[in-house]
Design a protein around this motif. Sequence first.
Motif, PDB file in Angstrom:
ATOM      1  N   LEU A 101       0.865  -1.191  -0.110  1.00 61.44           N
ATOM      2  CA  LEU A 101       0.010   0.041   0.008  1.00 61.44           C
ATOM      3  C   LEU A 101       0.836   1.453  -0.079  1.00 61.44           C
ATOM      4  N   GLU A 102       0.317   2.294  -0.718  1.00 68.58           N
ATOM      5  CA  GLU A 102       1.269   3.556  -0.750  1.00 68.58           C
ATOM      6  C   GLU A 102       0.851   4.432   0.602  1.00 68.58           C
ATOM      7  N   PRO A 103       1.742   5.076   0.902  1.00 64.22           N
ATOM      8  CA  PRO A 103       1.757   5.797   2.125  1.00 64.22           C
ATOM      9  C   PRO A 103       0.521   6.571   2.338  1.00 64.22           C
ATOM     10  N   SER A 104      -0.134   6.539   3.668  1.00 56.35           N
ATOM     11  CA  SER A 104      -1.446   7.101   4.126  1.00 56.35           C
ATOM     12  C   SER A 104      -2.637   6.103   3.443  1.00 56.35           C
ATOM     13  N   PHE A 105      -2.498   5.304   2.831  1.00 53.86           N
ATOM     14  CA  PHE A 105      -3.448   4.191   2.541  1.00 53.86           C
ATOM     15  C   PHE A 105      -3.471   3.061   3.380  1.00 53.86           C
ATOM     16  N   HIS A 106      -4.905   2.577   3.676  1.00 53.27           N
ATOM     17  CA  HIS A 106      -4.992   1.426   4.341  1.00 53.27           C
ATOM     18  C   HIS A 106      -5.989   0.303   3.827  1.00 53.27           C
ATOM     19  N   TRP A 107      -5.985  -0.833   4.476  1.00 53.55           N
ATOM     20  CA  TRP A 107      -6.944  -1.899   3.831  1.00 53.55           C
ATOM     21  C   TRP A 107      -8.036  -1.912   4.876  1.00 53.55           C
ATOM     22  N   THR A 108      -9.338  -1.565   4.619  1.00 54.32           N
ATOM     23  CA  THR A 108     -10.398  -1.539   5.595  1.00 54.32           C
ATOM     24  C   THR A 108     -11.483  -2.775   5.150  1.00 54.32           C
ATOM     25  N   VAL A 109     -11.907  -3.521   6.136  1.00 55.65           N
ATOM     26  CA  VAL A 109     -12.665  -4.291   6.023  1.00 55.65           C
ATOM     27  C   VAL A 109     -13.981  -3.813   6.739  1.00 55.65           C
ATOM     28  N   PHE A 110     -15.097  -3.956   6.176  1.00 58.45           N
ATOM     29  CA  PHE A 110     -16.390  -3.683   6.633  1.00 58.45           C
ATOM     30  C   PHE A 110     -17.081  -4.696   7.307  1.00 58.45           C
ATOM     31  N   VAL A 111     -17.701  -4.521   8.529  1.00 54.94           N
ATOM     32  CA  VAL A 111     -18.322  -5.758   9.359  1.00 54.94           C
ATOM     33  C   VAL A 111     -19.789  -5.118  10.009  1.00 54.94           C
ATOM     34  N   ASP A 112     -20.767  -6.029   9.796  1.00 54.64           N
ATOM     35  CA  ASP A 112     -21.976  -5.643  10.433  1.00 54.64           C
ATOM     36  C   ASP A 112     -21.930  -5.979  11.695  1.00 54.64           C
ATOM     37  N   PRO A 113     -22.199  -4.862  12.267  1.00 51.76           N
ATOM     38  CA  PRO A 113     -21.901  -4.729  13.977  1.00 51.76           C
ATOM     39  C   PRO A 113     -23.021  -5.992  14.678  1.00 51.76           C
ATOM     40  N   HIS A 114     -24.152  -5.981  13.843  1.00 54.21           N
ATOM     41  CA  HIS A 114     -25.201  -6.923  14.666  1.00 54.21           C
ATOM     42  C   HIS A 114     -25.119  -8.000  14.193  1.00 54.21           C
ATOM     43  N   THR A 115     -24.693  -8.535  13.246  1.00 57.25           N
ATOM     44  CA  THR A 115     -24.551 -10.135  12.695  1.00 57.25           C
ATOM     45  C   THR A 115     -22.963 -10.496  12.811  1.00 57.25           C
ATOM     46  N   GLY A 116     -22.019  -9.546  12.847  1.00 56.44           N
ATOM     47  CA  GLY A 116     -20.671 -10.023  12.535  1.00 56.44           C
ATOM     48  C   GLY A 116     -20.398 -10.522  11.179  1.00 56.44           C
ATOM     49  N   GLY A 117     -21.102 -10.347  10.028  1.00 55.49           N
ATOM     50  CA  GLY A 117     -20.886 -10.770   8.704  1.00 55.49           C
ATOM     51  C   GLY A 117     -20.110  -9.596   8.224  1.00 55.49           C
ATOM     52  N   VAL A 118     -19.297  -9.971   7.363  1.00 61.13           N
ATOM     53  CA  VAL A 118     -18.396  -8.973   6.391  1.00 61.13           C
ATOM     54  C   VAL A 118     -18.981  -8.567   5.203  1.00 61.13           C
ATOM     55  N   LEU A 119     -19.166  -7.110   5.211  1.00 61.71           N
ATOM     56  CA  LEU A 119     -19.900  -6.613   4.255  1.00 61.71           C
ATOM     57  C   LEU A 119     -18.820  -6.317   2.845  1.00 61.71           C
ATOM     58  N   GLY A 120     -17.624  -6.261   3.030  1.00 61.75           N
ATOM     59  CA  GLY A 120     -16.797  -6.015   2.047  1.00 61.75           C
ATOM     60  C   GLY A 120     -15.302  -5.549   2.270  1.00 61.75           C
ATOM     61  N   GLN A 121     -14.562  -5.399   1.650  1.00 60.09           N
ATOM     62  CA  GLN A 121     -13.053  -4.768   1.927  1.00 60.09           C
ATOM     63  C   GLN A 121     -12.591  -4.010   0.730  1.00 60.09           C
ATOM     64  N   LEU A 122     -11.975  -2.855   1.367  1.00 59.56           N
ATOM     65  CA  LEU A 122     -11.883  -1.839   0.400  1.00 59.56           C
ATOM     66  C   LEU A 122     -10.555  -0.868   0.714  1.00 59.56           C
ATOM     67  N   GLU A 123      -9.881  -0.424  -0.130  1.00 55.12           N
ATOM     68  CA  GLU A 123      -8.607   0.360   0.341  1.00 55.12           C
ATOM     69  C   GLU A 123      -9.188   1.770   0.442  1.00 55.12           C
ATOM     70  N   THR A 124      -8.755   2.251   1.498  1.00 57.27           N
ATOM     71  CA  THR A 124      -9.095   3.544   2.276  1.00 57.27           C
ATOM     72  C   THR A 124      -8.047   4.539   2.211  1.00 57.27           C
ATOM     73  N   TYR A 125      -8.102   5.756   2.444  1.00 56.15           N
ATOM     74  CA  TYR A 125      -7.040   6.831   2.405  1.00 56.15           C
ATOM     75  C   TYR A 125      -7.249   7.654   3.572  1.00 56.15           C
ATOM     76  N   GLY A 126      -6.094   7.970   4.521  1.00 50.28           N
ATOM     77  CA  GLY A 126      -5.836   8.861   5.324  1.00 50.28           C
ATOM     78  C   GLY A 126      -6.435   8.902   6.803  1.00 50.28           C
ATOM     79  N   SER A 127      -6.553   9.824   7.532  1.00 55.27           N
ATOM     80  CA  SER A 127      -6.964   9.686   8.760  1.00 55.27           C
ATOM     81  C   SER A 127      -8.667   9.668   8.642  1.00 55.27           C
ATOM     82  N   GLY A 128      -9.196  10.353   7.557  1.00 52.76           N
ATOM     83  CA  GLY A 128     -10.547  10.386   7.721  1.00 52.76           C
ATOM     84  C   GLY A 128     -11.303   9.213   6.924  1.00 52.76           C
ATOM     85  N   GLN A 129     -10.298   8.325   6.631  1.00 50.77           N
ATOM     86  CA  GLN A 129     -10.997   6.775   6.036  1.00 50.77           C
ATOM     87  C   GLN A 129     -11.806   7.111   4.931  1.00 50.77           C
ATOM     88  N   ALA A 130     -11.229   8.034   3.709  1.00 52.01           N
ATOM     89  CA  ALA A 130     -12.007   8.249   2.473  1.00 52.01           C
ATOM     90  C   ALA A 130     -11.847   7.016   1.786  1.00 52.01           C
TER      91      ALA A 130
END
Length: 447
Positions: A121-150
């Motif tokens: 990953l390039e600097p300031s980029f992250h890998w984010t996994v999105f989880v349903d807090p009610h079921t624990g199911g994974v909704l998807g995963q995407l590359e995000t950017y910066g402290s604002g999680q763009a």
Amino acid sequence: MSIDQTEEPAAERVAEPVTEPRPGWAAIRPLLLRLHFYAGVFIGPFLLVAAVTGLAYVWAPQVEQSVYDHELHVPAAAGTIPLDQQAAAAKALVPDGTLTGVRPGPTPTDSTQVIFNRPGLEPSFHWTVFVDPHTGGVLGQLETYGSGQAMPLRGWIDVLHRSLHLGDFGRLYSELAASWLWVVVLAGLALWFGRHRRKRTSAASPRAKVLSWHGRTGLVLAIGLLFLSATGLTWSQYAGNSITELRTQLDWTTPSVTSTVPASTGPDIGFDGAREATLAAGLTGPVEVRPPAAPGKAYVVAQMGRSWPVQADSMAVDPATGKITDTLRFADYNLAAKLSTWGIDAHMGFLFGIWNQIVLTLLAVALIAVIGWGYRMWWLRRPTRGEARLGRPPLRGTWRKIPGRVLAPVLVVVAVVGYYLPLFGLSLLGFLIVDGLLEARRRKVAA
């Protein structure tokens, strides 16, 4: 901001021999006019790109809420899965990643974001996994950017605005624009108010009308443009390093919570224990829970709210005992750190919500108009209306007419500013060299 300010008499359109220094405004005005003209011509295209890409970024948060609705939102439901369980589900999908933070959804319809550092990953980029807090199911995963999680779309626009996706080389465009914008604005203000010392041109001429629109709009925009210039410089490549160094020397840096904890034994309290401890201590709102970075380090729970009033408190929690070992309140930041936080958030359109976005939109649209009017005035200044030739620039050699007692301190200030804003200093030096060579060529031809 602009290209030209007044209709020049015919006598000023021809190169003049060097005369004795003139006092007051008569000596300074021609130099400001030339500086305003060439700086406007030079940075106009850069400012145009910055304005258009910035305008796109301002409204990207609303767009990404729709584009990434599946990853960001969940149906409302009762009860939530423990954060540690959600993090474990995400970790199973990213075995090569290092978990750096968990952001619980601020509302029951928001997903939990589990954030990783990942090789490649390039600097300031992250890998984010999105989880349903009610079921624990994974909704998807995407590359995000910066402290604002763009999300990817907003991250792409952000990088476009900052560097045109050309890496460090591309960052030169935005730094040049920010480095010169304040110069153009201040010179334009001086020329606008100085017009009242001179006889105005006929209001009926096309160029006079454009000048009026250009000047009055620039006058209204001045404070906003100076703000954008100053805040833009804080995260530029070279000037940003100078500003950071200066802030460090003056002890104006942004503080951080102390995460070192005394050695202790016991089971790890986990993300849930850290969040519960800080909730009990009054740390509310959207937060990110960061795991201990190493043995002897604490969980850090930091508020992520960026709207007014700013929520930027943080706490360190002992992973073995669940005790809060350090607390940092935004109210305890030094003034420079507060101004930096407020300035960056306002520049990005977060500080005052929708009103912040509206103001930035008006600034961007008006700046585009001012740039267009500036180039229009330059076109109307061309020698022969029926020929496709560019307008004449203001007279060379005007600096020779400024008294030494005025010119000397100006040169000192320019040198200091050029040191801290190196792209401004180097580009100004380059202009002076080229301008000098052109003047020498003109004199040779005239001889």
